[in-house]
Structure formats: C-alpha cells, structure tokens
Write a protein that holds these residues in place. Structure first.
Motif, PDB file in Angstrom:
ATOM      1  N   ASP A  21       0.835  -1.195  -0.048  1.00 26.30           N
ATOM      2  CA  ASP A  21       0.084  -0.079   0.034  1.00 26.30           C
ATOM      3  C   ASP A  21       1.077   1.165   0.001  1.00 26.30           C
ATOM      4  OD1 ASP A  21      -1.818   2.276   0.855  1.00 26.30           O
ATOM      5  OD2 ASP A  21      -2.900   0.859   1.825  1.00 26.30           O
ATOM      6  N   SER A  22       0.885   2.121  -0.816  1.00 24.37           N
ATOM      7  CA  SER A  22       1.701   3.121  -1.306  1.00 24.37           C
ATOM      8  C   SER A  22       1.454   4.243  -0.173  1.00 24.37           C
ATOM      9  CB  SER A  22       1.613   3.727  -2.642  1.00 24.37           C
ATOM     10  OG  SER A  22       0.552   4.172  -3.020  1.00 24.37           O
ATOM     11  N   ARG A  23       0.413   4.424   0.559  1.00 26.36           N
ATOM     12  CA  ARG A  23       0.028   5.527   1.397  1.00 26.36           C
ATOM     13  C   ARG A  23       1.119   5.765   2.579  1.00 26.36           C
ATOM     14  NH1 ARG A  23      -5.713   4.340   3.105  1.00 26.36           N
ATOM     15  NH2 ARG A  23      -4.941   2.167   3.223  1.00 26.36           N
ATOM     16  N   PRO A  24       1.161   7.075   2.856  1.00 27.11           N
ATOM     17  CA  PRO A  24       2.367   7.286   4.098  1.00 27.11           C
ATOM     18  C   PRO A  24       1.420   7.032   5.371  1.00 27.11           C
ATOM     19  CG  PRO A  24       2.064   9.282   2.433  1.00 27.11           C
ATOM     20  CD  PRO A  24       1.173   8.291   2.206  1.00 27.11           C
ATOM     21  N   VAL A  25       2.231   6.334   6.276  1.00 26.91           N
ATOM     22  CA  VAL A  25       1.486   6.037   7.383  1.00 26.91           C
ATOM     23  C   VAL A  25       0.905   7.284   8.088  1.00 26.91           C
ATOM     24  CG1 VAL A  25       2.175   5.335   9.897  1.00 26.91           C
ATOM     25  CG2 VAL A  25       3.417   4.245   8.284  1.00 26.91           C
ATOM     26  N   ALA A  26       1.439   8.619   8.096  1.00 27.14           N
ATOM     27  CA  ALA A  26       0.947   9.621   8.576  1.00 27.14           C
ATOM     28  C   ALA A  26      -0.462   9.951   7.880  1.00 27.14           C
ATOM     29  CB  ALA A  26       1.839  10.938   8.108  1.00 27.14           C
ATOM     30  N   ALA A  66      -4.893  -0.574  11.906  1.00 25.95           N
ATOM     31  CA  ALA A  66      -5.061  -1.545  12.718  1.00 25.95           C
ATOM     32  C   ALA A  66      -5.740  -2.740  12.103  1.00 25.95           C
ATOM     33  CB  ALA A  66      -6.021  -1.248  14.133  1.00 25.95           C
ATOM     34  N   ASP A  67      -6.577  -2.465  11.006  1.00 24.35           N
ATOM     35  CA  ASP A  67      -7.200  -3.400  10.441  1.00 24.35           C
ATOM     36  C   ASP A  67      -6.358  -4.206   9.205  1.00 24.35           C
ATOM     37  OD1 ASP A  67      -9.784  -2.984  11.578  1.00 24.35           O
ATOM     38  OD2 ASP A  67     -10.611  -1.601   9.965  1.00 24.35           O
ATOM     39  N   ILE A  68      -5.513  -3.285   8.762  1.00 23.30           N
ATOM     40  CA  ILE A  68      -4.503  -3.849   7.769  1.00 23.30           C
ATOM     41  C   ILE A  68      -3.582  -4.742   8.522  1.00 23.30           C
ATOM     42  CG2 ILE A  68      -2.590  -3.017   6.602  1.00 23.30           C
ATOM     43  CD1 ILE A  68      -3.985  -0.589   5.843  1.00 23.30           C
ATOM     44  N   MET A  69      -3.036  -4.377   9.675  1.00 23.27           N
ATOM     45  CA  MET A  69      -2.035  -5.065  10.653  1.00 23.27           C
ATOM     46  C   MET A  69      -2.575  -6.148  11.153  1.00 23.27           C
ATOM     47  SD  MET A  69       0.883  -4.061  10.001  1.00 23.27           S
ATOM     48  CE  MET A  69       1.763  -4.612  11.318  1.00 23.27           C
ATOM     49  N   SER A  70      -3.810  -6.366  11.135  1.00 24.08           N
ATOM     50  CA  SER A  70      -4.613  -7.592  11.963  1.00 24.08           C
ATOM     51  C   SER A  70      -4.453  -8.900  11.452  1.00 24.08           C
ATOM     52  CB  SER A  70      -6.087  -7.220  11.995  1.00 24.08           C
ATOM     53  OG  SER A  70      -6.673  -7.376  10.510  1.00 24.08           O
ATOM     54  N   THR A  71      -4.001  -8.985  10.239  1.00 19.34           N
ATOM     55  CA  THR A  71      -3.660 -10.212   9.611  1.00 19.34           C
ATOM     56  C   THR A  71      -2.026 -10.330   9.513  1.00 19.34           C
ATOM     57  OG1 THR A  71      -3.931  -9.420   7.385  1.00 19.34           O
ATOM     58  CG2 THR A  71      -5.948 -10.533   8.530  1.00 19.34           C
ATOM     59  N   ARG A  72      -1.215  -9.449  10.194  1.00 21.46           N
ATOM     60  CA  ARG A  72       0.166  -9.233  10.089  1.00 21.46           C
ATOM     61  C   ARG A  72       0.953  -9.595  11.209  1.00 21.46           C
ATOM     62  NH1 ARG A  72      -2.257  -6.630   5.722  1.00 21.46           N
ATOM     63  NH2 ARG A  72      -1.233  -7.136   3.739  1.00 21.46           N
ATOM     64  N   GLY A  73      -0.005  -9.562  12.321  1.00 22.05           N
ATOM     65  CA  GLY A  73       0.698  -9.699  13.616  1.00 22.05           C
ATOM     66  C   GLY A  73       0.250  -8.598  14.664  1.00 22.05           C
ATOM     67  N   GLY A  74      -0.618  -7.686  14.190  1.00 21.67           N
ATOM     68  CA  GLY A  74      -1.168  -6.675  15.194  1.00 21.67           C
ATOM     69  C   GLY A  74      -0.411  -5.474  15.222  1.00 21.67           C
ATOM     70  N   LEU A  75      -1.287  -4.268  15.004  1.00 18.24           N
ATOM     71  CA  LEU A  75      -0.739  -3.211  15.129  1.00 18.24           C
ATOM     72  C   LEU A  75      -0.136  -2.633  16.675  1.00 18.24           C
ATOM     73  CD1 LEU A  75      -0.266  -0.467  13.691  1.00 18.24           C
ATOM     74  CD2 LEU A  75      -2.610   0.328  14.415  1.00 18.24           C
ATOM     75  N   ALA A  76       1.302  -2.310  16.628  1.00 17.89           N
ATOM     76  CA  ALA A  76       1.827  -1.864  17.700  1.00 17.89           C
ATOM     77  C   ALA A  76       1.505  -0.497  17.992  1.00 17.89           C
ATOM     78  CB  ALA A  76       3.166  -2.234  17.742  1.00 17.89           C
ATOM     79  N   ILE A  77       0.810  -0.110  19.020  1.00 18.85           N
ATOM     80  CA  ILE A  77       0.578   1.174  19.378  1.00 18.85           C
ATOM     81  C   ILE A  77       1.120   1.581  20.583  1.00 18.85           C
ATOM     82  CG2 ILE A  77      -1.320   3.151  19.979  1.00 18.85           C
ATOM     83  CD1 ILE A  77      -3.140   1.453  18.428  1.00 18.85           C
ATOM     84  N   LEU A  78       2.204   2.576  20.600  1.00 18.44           N
ATOM     85  CA  LEU A  78       3.166   2.787  21.716  1.00 18.44           C
ATOM     86  C   LEU A  78       2.628   2.475  23.081  1.00 18.44           C
ATOM     87  CD1 LEU A  78       6.283   3.084  22.526  1.00 18.44           C
ATOM     88  CD2 LEU A  78       5.754   5.599  22.332  1.00 18.44           C
ATOM     89  N   PRO A  79       1.542   3.332  23.626  1.00 17.50           N
ATOM     90  CA  PRO A  79       1.347   3.287  25.092  1.00 17.50           C
ATOM     91  C   PRO A  79       0.612   1.922  25.280  1.00 17.50           C
ATOM     92  CG  PRO A  79      -0.077   4.673  23.798  1.00 17.50           C
ATOM     93  CD  PRO A  79       0.940   4.485  22.800  1.00 17.50           C
ATOM     94  N   ASP A  80       0.061   1.014  24.258  1.00 19.97           N
ATOM     95  CA  ASP A  80      -0.435  -0.104  24.352  1.00 19.97           C
ATOM     96  C   ASP A  80       0.782  -1.062  24.744  1.00 19.97           C
ATOM     97  OD1 ASP A  80      -3.100   1.002  24.215  1.00 19.97           O
ATOM     98  OD2 ASP A  80      -3.199  -0.066  22.045  1.00 19.97           O
ATOM     99  N   VAL A 117      -2.897   7.614   7.096  1.00 15.60           N
ATOM    100  CA  VAL A 117      -3.801   6.569   7.437  1.00 15.60           C
ATOM    101  C   VAL A 117      -4.299   6.560   8.839  1.00 15.60           C
ATOM    102  CG1 VAL A 117      -4.055   3.989   7.579  1.00 15.60           C
ATOM    103  CG2 VAL A 117      -2.423   5.097   5.703  1.00 15.60           C
ATOM    104  N   ARG A 118      -5.636   6.532   8.885  1.00 18.21           N
ATOM    105  CA  ARG A 118      -6.218   6.516  10.381  1.00 18.21           C
ATOM    106  C   ARG A 118      -5.655   5.348  11.089  1.00 18.21           C
ATOM    107  NH1 ARG A 118     -10.635  10.088  10.271  1.00 18.21           N
ATOM    108  NH2 ARG A 118     -10.517   9.861  12.501  1.00 18.21           N
TER     109      ARG A 118
END
Length: 257
Positions: free
Chosen positions: A73-78, A86-100, A80-81
């Motif tokens: 996906d060519s979009r910058p991380v900045a 999180a949906d994209i990463m749900s099949t890739r090991g899970g989105l790591a959000i810093l405080p979590d 993307v909501r």
C-alpha cells in the motif's frame, strides 16, 4: 550515574531489531505485536522499534514512512487513520500502538527510534512515565532532542543514543587525533549505536570502542545477523548487538558468559 535501562542486565545486550519474525512465519511482519512478543520470547529484554504518527496522531511502531513494503500500500503512515491501520495489521501480527505496547510488555526495555518529525514530541510525552526502561534515539539529533525535551517536561529522563550528526563529529575528532574533543561530543549520551561499516567506510574501530568506554558510553552495532559476525564483534568488546535474529544473539551471549 548509570541509567536504569542498563542496570540489572549483563552485557552483551541483544536488541531484537523490530522484534523477531520467525522464518517459518507467513502472517507476522516486523514491528507488529506478534513480532515484539516473539523477540521477547527469545530471552532478551531489549526490544528495538521505530516510531511514526498516524493521521489520528497516535504513535505506532513502524519503520517505513509508508505501507508499501509491509502491506503493498503506497500511502504514508501519516495519512492513514489508526483504525484502518489496525485493520491492515490485524492479519500481519497486530498493530503496535506505543502506549499499548508499553503496558503489554511491562518487563521489556525499549530502544525507540523516532522516524518522523511529527512523532518526536508525542513519543517523548508518552514514554516519560516509563523512561527508566526506554532508550530514545533517532538518526536526526534534532528530532531526538525534541523527544528528550518532551520526556523531561513530563517528568521522565530516558537514556539516549547519539544521532548521525553527533556520531560524525565524534569520528571526525578521532580522525583528527583529538580524543578530548571527541569525548566532549559524548556528553549526555549513554550509547553509540552504529553499523560496523557505512558505504564501505569503517565506522567501528578499537579507538572508538576505547574512547566510548572511557567516557562511560556503550557501543551497540547494527544490524548483525550472522553468528560468526556476532562472535567476532563480541570478542572485540562491543556492548550490544542489534539483530533480526535475537534467538542466535542470545545463544552467542550465552557462549560469551
């Protein structure tokens, strides 16, 4: 005074670079929750990761500026909501959000590389309460200092590793045979995290190791994946190895100890 990030764990330190992605895994990508958990499971407490900011202003652990390599996906991380990421990463090991992630791995020590200007202040503010187990770094010393200032404003004092400008100044002073000048460049720095070579130029040397150690600064070398190279560098006296293969690194540490 030694920062708590370094205390209670023997050297050499093995830093799990973006966590650990087992070679037989088809559903885990670097810097994901699963990769960080796999890195911790190898036996090292040190997890290395990278920080970006989503369109919602959430700090997430992501190396690249965009999603091209991880999700085609060519979009910058900045742009993307967080929920979509999180949906994209749900099949890739899970989105790591810093405080979590700081809550999920309470006994881990983090090496956080601030990759985006916009993420510097939020990262510093978020890690302030956990600063005893965070080492902040960035290729940009300006970005690193913004994050450090934010952490201090919120009552925290993380450890820190020199960025590329300070590292270059240290190397230049050493080349000019001005060790006292080189040592002064390391004021306020607890670690030098460097490649052994960069674009064919040797960065790591016995002189640099001796200078750093005399200044109370550790030297960590990245990114080292071959056990023979790990062994050679550890025998040389480096204090840490940043590696995609923390399982092999932990085995080499056991050999040294």
């Amino acid at each position: 005074m030694t920062h708590p990030w370094f205390l209670g764990e023997s050297t050499p330190r093995i830093l799990a670079h973006r966590g650990f992605v087992p070679h037989d895994s088809e559903s885990v990508v670097e810097n994901s929750v699963a990769a960080l958990a796999a890195g911790r499971a190898t036996g090292t407490v040190y997890l290395e990761s990278d920080c970006h900011l989503t369109a919602d202003g959430d700090v997430v652990l992501f190396h690249d500026d965009d999603l091209r390599r991880v999700a085609n996906d060519s979009r910058p991380v900045a742009e993307v909501r967080t929920r979509e990421l999180a949906d994209i990463m749900s099949t890739r090991g899970g989105l790591a959000i810093l405080p979590d992630i700081l809550r999920a791995f309470p006994d881990a020590r983090f090496n956080l590389d601030v990759k985006a200007d916009a993420a510097a202040h939020p990262v510093g503010a978020l890690i302030a309460r956990e600063a005893h187990r965070v080492l902040l770094t960035s290729f940009s010393d300006r970005r690193r200092e913004i994050a450090l200032d934010a952490a201090r404003t919120h009552g925290g004092e993380p450890a820190t590793s020199a960025g590329s400008k300070i590292t270059a100044l240290v190397l230049a002073a050493l080349t000019a045979r001005l060790p006292r000048v080189a040592a002064r460049r390391l004021d306020g720095i607890q670690a030098l995290q460097i490649p052994e070579r960069h674009r064919g130029v040797r960065i790591l040397s016995r002189r640099l190791l001796d200078l750093a150690h005399s200044a109370g600064v550790e030297v960590h070398v990245w990114t080292v994946n071959d056990p023979r190279d790990m062994r050679r560098l550890l025998d040389l006296g480096v204090d840490g190895i940043v590696t995609d293969r923390p399982d092999l690194g932990v085995a080499e540490k056991t050999r040294v100890l």
